[in-house]
Design an enzyme around this catalytic site. Structure first.
Site, short mmCIF file in Angstrom:
data_model
loop_
_atom_site.label_atom_id
_atom_site.label_comp_id
_atom_site.label_asym_id
_atom_site.label_seq_id
_atom_site.Cartn_x
_atom_site.Cartn_y
_atom_site.Cartn_z
N LYS A 199 27.96 -28.77 -29.98
CA LYS A 199 27.99 -29.67 -28.83
C LYS A 199 29.38 -30.14 -28.48
O LYS A 199 30.09 -30.69 -29.31
CB LYS A 199 27.11 -30.89 -29.12
CG LYS A 199 25.64 -30.55 -29.11
CD LYS A 199 24.80 -31.78 -29.35
CE LYS A 199 24.33 -32.38 -28.04
NZ LYS A 199 23.52 -33.59 -28.28
N GLY A 353 30.07 -30.05 -42.06
CA GLY A 353 29.04 -29.54 -42.96
C GLY A 353 28.74 -28.07 -42.74
O GLY A 353 28.71 -27.27 -43.69
N GLY A 377 31.40 -35.70 -40.31
CA GLY A 377 31.40 -36.81 -39.36
C GLY A 377 32.53 -37.79 -39.65
O GLY A 377 33.23 -38.25 -38.75
P1 ADP Z 1 29.97 -28.70 -38.25
O1 ADP Z 1 28.72 -29.10 -39.01
O2 ADP Z 1 30.85 -27.78 -39.06
O3 ADP Z 1 30.68 -29.89 -37.68
P2 ADP Z 1 28.50 -28.28 -35.80
O4 ADP Z 1 27.37 -29.05 -36.38
O5 ADP Z 1 29.26 -28.87 -34.70
O6 ADP Z 1 29.51 -27.83 -36.99
O7 ADP Z 1 27.95 -26.89 -35.23
C1 ADP Z 1 27.28 -25.96 -36.03
C2 ADP Z 1 26.23 -25.20 -35.27
O8 ADP Z 1 26.75 -24.65 -34.07
C3 ADP Z 1 25.71 -24.04 -36.07
O9 ADP Z 1 24.37 -24.29 -36.41
C4 ADP Z 1 25.84 -22.85 -35.13
O10 ADP Z 1 24.72 -21.99 -35.14
C5 ADP Z 1 26.00 -23.50 -33.78
N1 ADP Z 1 26.66 -22.63 -32.82
C6 ADP Z 1 27.90 -22.10 -32.91
N2 ADP Z 1 28.15 -21.28 -31.87
C7 ADP Z 1 27.05 -21.28 -31.09
C8 ADP Z 1 26.70 -20.62 -29.86
N3 ADP Z 1 27.53 -19.79 -29.24
N4 ADP Z 1 25.48 -20.88 -29.36
C9 ADP Z 1 24.64 -21.71 -30.00
N5 ADP Z 1 24.92 -22.36 -31.14
C10 ADP Z 1 26.11 -22.15 -31.69
#
Ligand code: ADP
Ligand code: MG
Length: 400
Positions: A199, A353, A377
């Site tokens: 997001k 995470g 976070g």
């Molecule tokens: P983090 O936990 O490292 O901060 P986020 O929670 O922001 O990362 O995002 C992780 C999620 O984003 C993963 O579950 C991944 O599948 C999703 N994601 C990454 N690229 C895409 C994409 N192009 N379309 C849909 N989901 C995506």
């Protein structure tokens, strides 16, 4: 911040707030990284003759006892990792907790039940939080804050409890803060930040703040499509936050004004469905078919991003480049992770995470990165420039 070395702990009951929020499946721990990360602080205190009382949370039980979210299996794993027994209390701050703490001898370790079984832990009502903090404070003489993943929360065990006891920061918190200070202080340049994940709305604040410090901002993952749309591309069925386009356009103008190089995907892996077996292929960002969604950055983008990282001396990476959980869409994330591991001289920090999970899933050695953050976070909020309640209280007040 005072460290545990500044705290007199021999023969004292020391409450340690750890981050033991591990992923579980059917009562089994699927990734015990946080147990291993938390163990050194607990072991150091026990070795100095403290009576250690570990407290932590697991999942989101929302103020009631949910048996599946008991910390008991985590206490057992902690015992294995420490090589010493961990006495488990069946409540947070009730009769069983008191009994467990009373039975502790110097150098022994107990663990309380999931803090979030108590409504006071996460309550917005200060009085309710303080009441739980008082009950917890009665179980200890000292407090050590080591749950970095929760320091951005104004929770009873994180914020109210340390104000009641002589306190210090544990090793996990000190390590995280040292790295975050390097990133926000005077980072070696070029300094690049790679952002991905789902997001864009979650990350607008951090991008805004980072534009003041970074030289290069590299954007992939689901959030890239809102940037591509802001540039006028048609993104088909890709993840898009239409209501964020104006703000993203503002960020892009801001980046240009400040001379920050913004690097976006030039190709993406377009698929009919988020399924490894679905038809998928790399397409240029100018030609994403209307009935397909971008599930990963494409191979040209992987090379571009790796190239943009090759001369950097500081890198912070948060958020996977694609839906790495599916093998077909993990190549972009692998390419970025590998580019970081090739930087021998640079400070390379992975936060988040899912990003940390991706590093482990891809089988990359964790010591090939300078630092893998245990709290996504909390790291992001620190980089946003916010004050984190759990750090502020550790900075205040005295150690005994
Ligand atoms: P983090 O936990 O490292 O901060 P986020 O929670 O922001 O990362 O995002 C992780 C999620 O984003 C993963 O579950 C991944 O599948 C999703 N994601 C990454 N690229 C895409 C994409 N192009 N379309 C849909 N989901 C995506
Ligand atoms: Mg995540």
């Amino acid at each position: 911040m005072r460290t545990i070395d500044d705290l007199d702990v021999g023969g004292q009951r020391v409450l340690v707030r750890s981050d033991l929020n591990v992923p579980m499946e059917d009562g089994r721990i699927t990734d015990d990284g946080r147990v291993h990360a938390s163990a050194p602080t607990i072991a150091a205190l026990a070795e100095r003759g403290a009576r250690v009382v570990v407290c932590a949370h697991l999942g989101r039980p929302k103020g009631t006892a949910v048996p599946e979210l008991s910390l008991q299996p985590v206490a057992e794993r902690l015992g294995e990792v420490l090589g010493r027994g961990v006495r488990f209390a069946r409540d947070v701050a009730g009769d069983d907790a008191r009994a467990a703490v009373d039975q502790l001898r110097d150098g022994e370790v107990a663990m309380l039940e999931n803090l979030r079984f108590e409504p006071g832990e996460e309550s917005k009502d200060e009085a309710e939080r303080e009441q739980l903090a008082d009950r917890l404070a009665a179980l200890g003489d000292r407090y050590v804050g080591d749950g970095f993943g929760a320091v951005h929360r104004k929770h009873a065990s994180v914020y109210d409890l340390p104000r009641r006891l002589p306190h210090a920061a544990g090793k996990v918190v000190l390590d995280e803060v040292r790295v975050l200070r390097e990133l926000t202080g005077d980072p070696k340049r070029p300094y690049a930040v790679v952002l991905g994940g789902a997001k864009v709305s979650d990350k607008i604040a951090v991008i805004t703040n980072l534009l003041g410090t970074v030289d290069r901002l590299i954007i992939g993952g689901g959030m890239a499509y809102t940037f591509l749309a802001a540039r006028g591309h048609d993104v088909g069925n890709s993840m898009l936050e239409g209501e964020q386009i104006d703000q993203v356009r503002g960020l892009m103008e801001d980046a240009e004004r400040r001379g920050v190089e913004l690097v976006l995907p030039v190709d993406v892996v377009a698929t009919t469905e988020l399924d490894t077996k679905a038809p998928h292929e790399p397409v240029p960002v100018e030609a994403i078919p209307a009935d397909r969604e971008g599930a990963d950055i494409g191979p040209r983008t992987s090379r571009l991003f790796a190239d943009k990282l090759s001369d950097t001396r500081t890198v912070f990476w948060n958020g996977p480049m694609g839906v790495f959980e599916l093998d077909a869409f993990a190549d972009g994330t692998r390419a970025v992770a590998e580019a970081l591991t090739r930087l021998d001289e640079a400070l390379t920090v992975v936060g988040g995470g899912d990003s940390a999970a991706a590093v482990r899933k891809l089988g990359l050695p964790e010591d090939a990165f300078s630092h893998i953050s245990t709290g996504g976070g909390a790291s992001l909020e620190y980089l946003e420039g916010k004050t984190l309640p759990g750090l502020t209280v550790l900075e205040e007040g005295g150690a005994a």
